[in-house]
Design a protein around this motif. Structure first.
Motif: not given
Ligand SMILES: [Zn+2]
Length: 208
Positions: A166-187
């Protein structure tokens, strides 16, 4: 262009869109991470944080304990603490929260608190005035090594995430943080969540 050509073109576009990786999104409310000596002052010497629930990131959890965060203009009671303890105390708020508190919270990645403002935190056993640590978290994606490899992206890369609805949006400037300690989620924070009319379970398309 014939109708068939047009239909084919639309179909290709939809297929291209749908082939983009889907990232689950989570909205983080205002919260505090505490270092050991601040925890001692706020809750009493040697106090151990009470585990309330696991977060999506391995080893991270929400706590039963709450604190009051007091700014020059306003305050929030019952601010949640996220464990485990950290080397530095950090207060993560939205820009709306920053206005209410009357602090100028810079947009930073977690842990990057150099030169950020401090604030008063009040607990049942005492209060602390932090030297720094108030930030509005920069939007980011936590990602496993496996997902990064399969999506062809790397740690530190700046990406966009497109959200339909309903409020379609594109978030720009999202930093990708890759680590074996992470699970894949955007915050994202609550300002960003409201900007895209976030609902639990929402997914976004990764655009690189
Ligand atoms: Zn995060």
């Amino acid at each position: 262009m014939t109708e068939r050509d047009l239909a084919e073109r639309i179909c290709l576009r939809v297929m291209k869109e749908l082939s983009k990786p889907l990232i689950p999104i989570e909205a983080s409310g205002r919260h505090v991470h505490l270092r050991r000596d601040d925890l001692d002052v706020l809750f009493g010497r040697g106090h151990k944080l009470t585990h309330r629930g696991d977060l999506s990131q391995p080893g991270q959890f929400s706590c039963e304990e709450r604190v009051r965060v007091v700014g020059p203009k306003g305050e929030f009671s019952s601010v949640i603490i996220l464990g485990p303890e950290r080397p530095r105390t950090q207060i993560e708020i939205s820009l709306t929260d920053a206005n209410i508190l009357g602090v100028n919270a810079p947009i930073r990645l977690s842990g990057d608190t150099f030169g950020t403002p401090g604030i008063r935190i009040v607990g049942p056993a005492g209060k602390v005035e932090t030297d720094d640590g108030v930030i509005a978290a920069k939007r980011h994606i936590h990602m496993t090594l496996e997902d990064a490899a399969s999506y062809g992206v790397r740690d530190g890369q700046i990406v966009s995430v497109k959200i339909y609805g309903e409020r379609g949006t594109t978030f720009h400037d999202v930093v990708l943080r890759v680590s074996p300690k992470f699970a894949t989620y955007m915050h994202i924070d609550y300002d960003e969540a409201n900007a895209c009319a976030f609902t639990k379970g929402m997914m976004g398309f990764l655009e690189v």
